[in-house]
Design a protein around this motif. Structure first.
Motif, PDB file in Angstrom:
ATOM      1  N   GLU A 174      76.027 105.240 152.255  1.00  0.00           N
ATOM      2  CA  GLU A 174      76.687 103.966 151.943  1.00  0.00           C
ATOM      3  C   GLU A 174      77.020 103.223 153.238  1.00  0.00           C
ATOM      4  N   VAL A 194      81.664 102.445 146.142  1.00  0.00           N
ATOM      5  CA  VAL A 194      81.596 102.779 147.564  1.00  0.00           C
ATOM      6  C   VAL A 194      80.428 102.001 148.171  1.00  0.00           C
ATOM      7  N   ILE A 199      74.487 102.267 147.304  1.00  0.00           N
ATOM      8  CA  ILE A 199      75.855 102.078 146.823  1.00  0.00           C
ATOM      9  C   ILE A 199      76.108 103.142 145.764  1.00  0.00           C
ATOM     10  N   SER A 200      77.309 103.687 145.757  1.00  0.00           N
ATOM     11  CA  SER A 200      77.676 104.669 144.738  1.00  0.00           C
ATOM     12  C   SER A 200      78.939 104.212 144.021  1.00  0.00           C
ATOM     13  N   ALA A 208      87.329  99.161 145.393  1.00  0.00           N
ATOM     14  CA  ALA A 208      86.168  99.189 146.283  1.00  0.00           C
ATOM     15  C   ALA A 208      86.604  99.760 147.622  1.00  0.00           C
ATOM     16  N   THR A 209      85.708 100.518 148.226  1.00  0.00           N
ATOM     17  CA  THR A 209      85.989 101.091 149.535  1.00  0.00           C
ATOM     18  C   THR A 209      84.701 101.177 150.342  1.00  0.00           C
ATOM     19  N   THR A 210      84.855 101.307 151.638  1.00  0.00           N
ATOM     20  CA  THR A 210      83.719 101.559 152.520  1.00  0.00           C
ATOM     21  C   THR A 210      83.793 103.029 152.936  1.00  0.00           C
ATOM     22  N   THR A 211      82.826 103.452 153.730  1.00  0.00           N
ATOM     23  CA  THR A 211      82.873 104.812 154.277  1.00  0.00           C
ATOM     24  C   THR A 211      82.999 104.771 155.801  1.00  0.00           C
ATOM     25  N   TYR A 254      82.186 105.933 141.316  1.00  0.00           N
ATOM     26  CA  TYR A 254      82.848 107.017 140.584  1.00  0.00           C
ATOM     27  C   TYR A 254      83.703 106.383 139.498  1.00  0.00           C
ATOM     28  N   VAL A 283      85.810 103.398 141.188  1.00  0.00           N
ATOM     29  CA  VAL A 283      85.722 102.964 142.581  1.00  0.00           C
ATOM     30  C   VAL A 283      84.256 102.801 142.951  1.00  0.00           C
ATOM     31  N   TYR A 336      79.605 109.568 137.908  1.00  0.00           N
ATOM     32  CA  TYR A 336      79.157 109.244 139.261  1.00  0.00           C
ATOM     33  C   TYR A 336      77.740 108.693 139.167  1.00  0.00           C
ATOM     34  N   GLN A 377      79.429  99.682 151.963  1.00  0.00           N
ATOM     35  CA  GLN A 377      79.833  99.124 153.248  1.00  0.00           C
ATOM     36  C   GLN A 377      79.906  97.600 153.169  1.00  0.00           C
TER      37      GLN A 377
END
Length: 165
Positions: free
Chosen positions: A141, A100, A147-148, A132-135, A150, A98, A8, A102
């Motif tokens: 994020e 994370v 940005i993070s 890739a994903t948003t929150t 994993y 992945v 992470y 926005q």
């Protein structure tokens, strides 16, 4: 024998820095702040690989107090981590990661990220998954403060055995 590791990483987004993810420079009004190029994706992968063999974390191997690593490409760090793992009798079998964030949208860059990482790890890109994903605008994020990333890796013992039994 197989070994599994998880990694992470997170870095702050700030103006005046480049946004580098998976070794790809992505056009954006802000970049990730860090001692190296702050590539959170590659840092998470490095930590996962190191963790699989109980070798500590990226900060122990490449401390931010060492000027040799100032501004360095994280792909160079990944290469060194991979060489260390190989010297101990293991190879990376696959990577699942992945990011994370926005913004920006990462879909146009994921294939090149996969290629960069696979090349350094000396594996087929079909064994490197980058998602890739948003929150949904929640958390740091979602507020576009950082940005993070994993990562999970599977290491497998090379033919001829390893030093880790």
């Amino acid at each position: 024998m197989f070994r599994v590791g998880i990694g992470y990483d997170v870095h702050r987004l700030e103006e005046g820095y480049r946004l580098i993810l998976g070794g790809v420079e992505i056009p954006h009004e802000k970049g990730l702040k860090g001692h190296s190029d702050a590539d959170v994706l590659v840092h998470a992968i490095c930590d996962a690989i190191l963790g699989a063999l109980a070798l500590g974390d990226i900060g122990e191997h490449f401390p931010d107090t060492d000027e040799r690593f100032k501004g360095i490409s994280s792909l160079k760090l990944l290469k060194e981590v991979n060489e260390k793992v190989n010297s101990l009798g293991y190879v990376v079998h696959n990577v699942d990661a992945v990011v994370v964030a926005q913004r920006p949208k990462l879909k146009p860059y994921k294939e090149l990220m996969r290629e960069n990482i696979a090349k350094i790890l000396k594996i087929d890109k079909n064994f490197v998954s980058i998602k890739a994903t948003t929150t949904e605008r929640l958390g740091f994020e979602g507020r576009e403060e950082g940005i993070s990333a994993y990562a999970v890796v599977l290491l497998k013992e090379q033919q001829g055995g390893s030093q880790w039994k």
